[in-house]
Design a protein around this motif. Structure first.
Motif, PDB file in Angstrom:
ATOM      1  N   LEU A  14       0.837  -1.212   0.000  1.00  0.00           N
ATOM      2  CA  LEU A  14       0.000   0.000   0.000  1.00  0.00           C
ATOM      3  C   LEU A  14       0.868   1.257   0.000  1.00  0.00           C
ATOM      4  O   LEU A  14       0.619   2.194  -0.764  1.00  0.00           O
ATOM      5  CB  LEU A  14      -0.935   0.003   1.210  1.00  0.00           C
ATOM      6  CG  LEU A  14      -2.101  -0.978   1.137  1.00  0.00           C
ATOM      7  CD1 LEU A  14      -2.754  -1.142   2.496  1.00  0.00           C
ATOM      8  CD2 LEU A  14      -3.113  -0.540   0.091  1.00  0.00           C
ATOM      9  N   ARG A  15       1.890   1.287   0.841  1.00  0.00           N
ATOM     10  CA  ARG A  15       2.767   2.456   0.911  1.00  0.00           C
ATOM     11  C   ARG A  15       3.495   2.678  -0.416  1.00  0.00           C
ATOM     12  O   ARG A  15       3.579   3.804  -0.906  1.00  0.00           O
ATOM     13  CB  ARG A  15       3.780   2.300   2.056  1.00  0.00           C
ATOM     14  CG  ARG A  15       4.621   3.575   2.252  1.00  0.00           C
ATOM     15  CD  ARG A  15       5.755   3.399   3.251  1.00  0.00           C
ATOM     16  NE  ARG A  15       6.814   2.615   2.644  1.00  0.00           N
ATOM     17  CZ  ARG A  15       7.250   1.443   3.119  1.00  0.00           C
ATOM     18  NH1 ARG A  15       6.715   0.911   4.193  1.00  0.00           N
ATOM     19  NH2 ARG A  15       8.212   0.793   2.507  1.00  0.00           N
ATOM     20  N   LYS A  17       1.223   4.010  -3.098  1.00  0.00           N
ATOM     21  CA  LYS A  17       0.998   5.448  -2.862  1.00  0.00           C
ATOM     22  C   LYS A  17       2.221   6.242  -3.320  1.00  0.00           C
ATOM     23  O   LYS A  17       2.113   7.233  -4.031  1.00  0.00           O
ATOM     24  CB  LYS A  17       0.709   5.702  -1.377  1.00  0.00           C
ATOM     25  CG  LYS A  17       0.618   7.155  -0.999  1.00  0.00           C
ATOM     26  CD  LYS A  17      -0.600   7.821  -1.596  1.00  0.00           C
ATOM     27  CE  LYS A  17      -0.731   9.252  -1.101  1.00  0.00           C
ATOM     28  NZ  LYS A  17      -1.693  10.000  -1.898  1.00  0.00           N
ATOM     29  N   GLU A  18       3.401   5.762  -2.928  1.00  0.00           N
ATOM     30  CA  GLU A  18       4.646   6.465  -3.253  1.00  0.00           C
ATOM     31  C   GLU A  18       4.956   6.436  -4.752  1.00  0.00           C
ATOM     32  O   GLU A  18       5.352   7.438  -5.325  1.00  0.00           O
ATOM     33  CB  GLU A  18       5.786   5.795  -2.469  1.00  0.00           C
ATOM     34  CG  GLU A  18       7.125   6.477  -2.552  1.00  0.00           C
ATOM     35  CD  GLU A  18       8.140   5.722  -1.699  1.00  0.00           C
ATOM     36  OE1 GLU A  18       9.095   5.164  -2.278  1.00  0.00           O
ATOM     37  OE2 GLU A  18       7.956   5.691  -0.470  1.00  0.00           O
ATOM     38  N   SER A  56      -3.772   5.906  -2.872  1.00  0.00           N
ATOM     39  CA  SER A  56      -3.828   5.575  -1.450  1.00  0.00           C
ATOM     40  C   SER A  56      -4.680   4.326  -1.243  1.00  0.00           C
ATOM     41  O   SER A  56      -5.351   3.851  -2.169  1.00  0.00           O
ATOM     42  CB  SER A  56      -4.436   6.745  -0.670  1.00  0.00           C
ATOM     43  OG  SER A  56      -5.803   6.869  -0.992  1.00  0.00           O
ATOM     44  N   ALA A  57      -4.694   3.818  -0.021  1.00  0.00           N
ATOM     45  CA  ALA A  57      -5.510   2.644   0.309  1.00  0.00           C
ATOM     46  C   ALA A  57      -6.977   2.905  -0.004  1.00  0.00           C
ATOM     47  O   ALA A  57      -7.701   1.992  -0.419  1.00  0.00           O
ATOM     48  CB  ALA A  57      -5.324   2.274   1.778  1.00  0.00           C
ATOM     49  N   GLU A  58      -7.429   4.141   0.170  1.00  0.00           N
ATOM     50  CA  GLU A  58      -8.822   4.489  -0.108  1.00  0.00           C
ATOM     51  C   GLU A  58      -9.143   4.450  -1.597  1.00  0.00           C
ATOM     52  O   GLU A  58     -10.297   4.312  -1.987  1.00  0.00           O
ATOM     53  CB  GLU A  58      -9.163   5.880   0.452  1.00  0.00           C
ATOM     54  CG  GLU A  58      -9.116   5.971   1.966  1.00  0.00           C
ATOM     55  CD  GLU A  58      -7.689   6.055   2.523  1.00  0.00           C
ATOM     56  OE1 GLU A  58      -6.792   6.598   1.835  1.00  0.00           O
ATOM     57  OE2 GLU A  58      -7.477   5.552   3.633  1.00  0.00           O
ATOM     58  N   ASP A  59      -8.114   4.586  -2.445  1.00  0.00           N
ATOM     59  CA  ASP A  59      -8.307   4.549  -3.895  1.00  0.00           C
ATOM     60  C   ASP A  59      -8.450   3.131  -4.433  1.00  0.00           C
ATOM     61  O   ASP A  59      -8.872   2.933  -5.571  1.00  0.00           O
ATOM     62  CB  ASP A  59      -7.126   5.210  -4.619  1.00  0.00           C
ATOM     63  CG  ASP A  59      -7.018   6.695  -4.354  1.00  0.00           C
ATOM     64  OD1 ASP A  59      -8.068   7.359  -4.258  1.00  0.00           O
ATOM     65  OD2 ASP A  59      -5.874   7.191  -4.235  1.00  0.00           O
TER      66      ASP A  59
END
Length: 141
Positions: free
Chosen positions: A51-52, A55-56, A61-64
């Protein structure tokens, strides 16, 4: 000791033609180092890392993402003479219009259908993993 990485095979479903399952596109990122290979986003350790790193590396993000239960693939190969294992989960981008934001680790990205994803990925184990993800999604239809 083997190097370890984890990541997501990120896909999106297009609302327009063609009909399922041809409306599925996979996200591949082109590295800005080495031979500029194409790969899904990945990092060092586990689901939290996946997840990180997503995002990076891609800005999601996790919500996406909606992580698909029941799909996990493990790849084994060598990097500079050292064994490496990579775990991939499958995750759907909730809003197909969400923009990709690349880190400095990647120079480009593409949303592509399965055949093009396999062509870009080049490595047989990654191609097999993409095909397995696609079969999994077809079975969910």
């Amino acid at each position: 000791m083997a190097l370890r990485a984890c990541g997501f095979i990120v896909f999106r479903r297009l609302a327009s033609c063609p009909p399922p399952p041809d409306n599925i596109q996979y996200l591949l990122l082109q590295t800005s180092y080495g031979q500029h290979h194409w790969t899904p986003p990945k990092g060092e350790d586990d689901l939290t890392t996946a997840l990180r790193e997503t995002k990076e590396e891609a800005g999601f993000s996790a919500e996406d993402l909606q992580v698909m239960e029941g799909f996990l693939k493990e790849l084994h190969y060598e990097v500079r003479g050292r064994p490496k294992e990579v775990l991939y989960w499958l995750a759907e981008l909730r809003d197909p219009g969400t923009e990709v934001t690349l880190s400095n680790e990647h120079q480009s990205y593409r949303w592509v259908r399965l055949d093009d994803a396999c062509t870009l990925a080049q490595h047989k184990d990654m191609q097999d993993t993409l095909r397995a993800a696609h079969r999994y999604l077809e079975a969910q239809q």
